[in-house]
Enzyme design. Structure first.
Site, PDB file in Angstrom:
ATOM      1  CD  GLU A 108      -2.937  -1.243   2.232  1.00 32.64           C
ATOM      2  OE1 GLU A 108      -2.401  -1.442   3.350  1.00 32.64           O
ATOM      3  OE2 GLU A 108      -4.152  -1.138   2.075  1.00 32.64           O
ATOM      4  CD  GLU A 128      -3.711  -6.462   3.556  1.00 32.43           C
ATOM      5  OE1 GLU A 128      -3.805  -7.238   2.586  1.00 32.43           O
ATOM      6  OE2 GLU A 128      -3.058  -5.406   3.522  1.00 32.43           O
TER       7      GLU A 128
END
Ligand code: NAD
Length: 664
Positions: A108, A128
């Site tokens: 990210e 995740e």
């Protein structure tokens, strides 16, 4: 060196700033790390001496993720998404240099940069989901903007990491850096330092296929609204050029079977046995095509060595299909048993078709046809797989030219779907009809071509490849030429294609066709030189490009220098050539030559040319083939561009354009 946090440092390398994240063991985003990155990027950006900023991880990896132990703790409540937004807003280019595992928050942060480079062993991922979470630093929003919707969904839903090659292909990274990552990243930063900044968040999401939108609507809209949306999208698709091109290809592949002067009731012979001469690249593949269709086939060679080599290739091709689960070992044995390898003409008198696939040499082919003429039964079809030679001259070596036909398979013959059936002036209608039907039996798409050097496909590709070579002689790089055409949608760049087919093969064809060159006509200069140096392309590990053991290409500085030297000696001025010019000159070469082929009736219809290019040369199906593509840009526009290059438009093209007509 500035340090605002214990984990991040800043150092200047000339006009490039380097921000290094150093939070062992895996540079996790513990409290202080994201802020440190943000603040040092801001410091660097404020320095007027700095042009661009590289962010890199110390040790074995870029940021491997959020610090899992900190999840939910008050201190970790910093909003990562905001920090990344700050990074993305930097007014100077930020280049993220990735190695090791850029996972979760690491990816990210990387996507908040304006560019990403990666070490060959680097990996990226959004894992995740494996902790029952989803990306929380705007990864769900930025990843689809780089990789497209389908890829992003897959990565976020399954959580599996991807390697550097995949990351490059899908657009997540901009370059793979071989060798020292920091050095490569700084060099890359210098290249992009003055380019306008494109923020990931400002990019459009690609891969948002209408079908995906419609299916997603089922979860967010009522049934009725979803159906309305589906109808709307359906209509939009139906009007799109892509759909028109694909429908053109679909009908085209059926239309090519129709030959106006050959009636439907023309007798078609049942081909129950075949014989192939030559067990090289083509002969082996052709024999496999017959065996795959359940037709017994003799495979003849001149020496035991060549025969063994040919058979080994066939065996290993079949074995790799078995390994991939395409068919069973028993099936492989059954197919192999249908192939009878031998050094004599024994059994040729039984064959319903003989396919010659020996070297591309007229004298040799005439000798062979003279021999098979004395052995073959009267009803046997005598076919040649020649790529360029005159079918009539080959037929003249027999007393039955009406039985002689070209059956031009494409490499690898057991895989490629195209079969050009080449009609000689004496070829009988039943022989043509049978050859077309045989194509179907071998699960190929047969297209009828007239007897002209290179027939349809290779006659056009010759002009296209010549133009690609002119472009590098005038200053484009090999990579620029290849990339421009793959970006257009071609399965492979033109020079990559010559390297695959073999520079030696091209050279041999040129020797046989030198007499057709017009005096004073510009000829490419570099390919012959590569041939003399023994650089035959993939098979020798170098040609236009360098190839590693896995046949992966990389730029060849020696070839680049050779091209420049040859161009200088020939007095060819060097200039920067735009991507548009590269694509136009190559694709318009195909179109202009296609128009000539059509006018000379070497192809029956424009769609026949399109089908040849879609199935034999990797032309993008969604563009419908070169002639359909010309129709979509408009023939007067095609003429305009051709004239801008000072070429002579094909008369048929000029005529159709003047009449406001199209090819198809
Ligand atoms: P190749 O060199 O791989 O194979 C030719 C084989 O023919 C050799 O093994 C040779 O020993 C054998 N041979 C020569 N004379 C013979 C004879 N009298 N009897 C039996 N075998 C004999 O060549 P290739 O690439 O397979 O090309 C074969 C033909 O197919 C050529 O006419 C070529 O132009 C054409 N073709 C090639 C390609 C391609 O991409 N390679 C594509 C389409 C057509």
């Amino acid at each position: 060196m500035f340090t605002v946090s214990d984990f991040v440092t800043l150092a200047n390398h000339g006009d490039i700033a380097v921000v290094t994240i150093d939070n062992p063991p895996v540079n996790a985003l513990s409290p202080g790390v994201p802020e440190g990155i943000r603040d040092l990027i801001a410091t660097a950006a404020a320095d007027p001496a700095i042009e661009a900023i590289v962010v890199i991880g110390a040790g074995t990896t870029f940021i491997a993720g959020f610090d899992i132990r900190e999840f939910g703790k008050a201190k970790a409540n910093l909003n990562l998404a905001d920090v990344i937004l700050n990074i993305e807003n930097t007014a100077k280019p930020v280049i993220m240099a990735l190695h090791g595992t850029a996972f979760g928050g690491g990816l990210e942060v990387a996507m908040g940069g304006h560019y990403r480079v990666i070490a060959p062993s680097g990996q990226v991922g959004q894992p995740e989901v494996k902790l029952g979470l989803i990306p929380g630093g705007s990864g769900t929003q930025r990843l689809p903007r780089l990789a497209g919707l389908a890829k992003a969904l897959d990565m976020c839903e399954r959580g599996e990491p991807i390697g550097a090659d995949d990351a490059l292909r899908s657009g997540i990274v901009d370059r793979i850096i071989e060798g020292d990552l920091l050095e490569g990243a700084i060099a890359f930063a210098k290249e992009v330092a003055r380019k306008p900044i494109v923020r990931t968040r400002d990019r459009a999401v690609t891969g948002l296929a209408p079908a995906t939108i419609a299916v997603l609507a089922s979860a967010t809209m009522s049934f009725e609204e979803g159906c309305r949306l589906e109808r709307e999208l359906f209509d939009r698709c139906l009007r799109s050029t892509e759909s028109k091109a694909l429908i053109h290809a679909f009908f085209g592949e059926r239309a090519v079977a129709k030959i106006p002067d050959i009636p439907k009731d023309t007798p078609i012979a049942d081909i129950r046995s075949a014989a192939v001469i030559g067990a090289g690249t083509m002969g082996g593949g052709i024999a496999m095509s017959y065996a795959n269709a359940g037709v017994p086939v003799i495979l003849k060679e001149t020496t035991q060595d060549a025969l063994d080599r040919g058979l080994n290739t066939i065996r290993s091709n079949y074995a790799s299909s078995v390994k991939k689960g395409r068919f069973t070992q028993e099936e492989m044995n059954r197919r192999l048993a249908l192939i009878a390898p031998q050094l004599t003409y024994d059994g040729f008198e039984q064959a319903d078709v003989i396919v010659e696939a020996a070297f591309e040499n007229m004298a040799l082919k005439k000798t062979i046809f003279g021999e098979i003429d004395t052995i073959a039964k009267p009803t046997c079809i005598l076919a040649t797989n020649t790529s360029t030679l005159d079918i009539d001259e080959i037929a003249s070596a027999t007393k039955r030219p009406e039985m002689v036909v070209g059956q031009h398979f494409f490499s690898p013959a057991n895989v490629m779907r195209l079969l050009e059936v080449v009609r000689g002036k004496a070829t009988s209608k039943p022989v043509i009809a049978t050859s077309m039907a045989l194509g179907k039996k071998l699960k190929k798409i047969a297209v009828l071509a007239g007897n002209s050097p290179g027939f349809i496909g290779n006659r056009m590709i010759h002009i296209y490849l010549r133009e690609a070579q002119f472009l590098v002689e005038e200053g484009a790089t090999v990579e620029q030429v290849n990339e421009a055409l793959t970006d257009f949608g071609m399965a492979m760049g033109p020079l990559a294609m010559s390297d695959l087919a073999g520079i030696d093969v091209g050279w041999r064809i040129r020797q046989e066709s030198k007499h057709t060159e017009k005096p004073g006509e510009r000829q490419p200069l570099v390919a012959d030189k590569l041939y003399e140096l023994g650089r035959y392309g993939q098979k020798t590990g170098r040609g236009w490009s360098l190839y590693d053991a896995n046949r992966k290409p990389s730029p060849d500085p020696e070839t680049a220098a050779l091209i420049r030297q040859i161009a200088q000696e020939a007095g060819i001025p060097q200039r920067k050539i735009s991507r548009q010019e590269i694509t136009d000159r190559c694709i318009l070469s195909l179109i202009n030559e296609g128009a000539k082929i059509l006018e000379e009736s070497i192809a029956l219809r424009a769609v026949d040319i399109d089908v040849v290019y879609l199935n034999g040369y990797g032309f993008p199906r969604y563009k419908g083939g070169p002639m359909f593509y010309a129709d979509t840009i408009g023939l007067s526009e095609v003429i305009k561009r051709i004239e801008a290059f000072h070429w002579q438009p094909a008369p048929l093209l000029a005529k159709l354009a003047a009449e406001g007509k199209t090819f198809n």
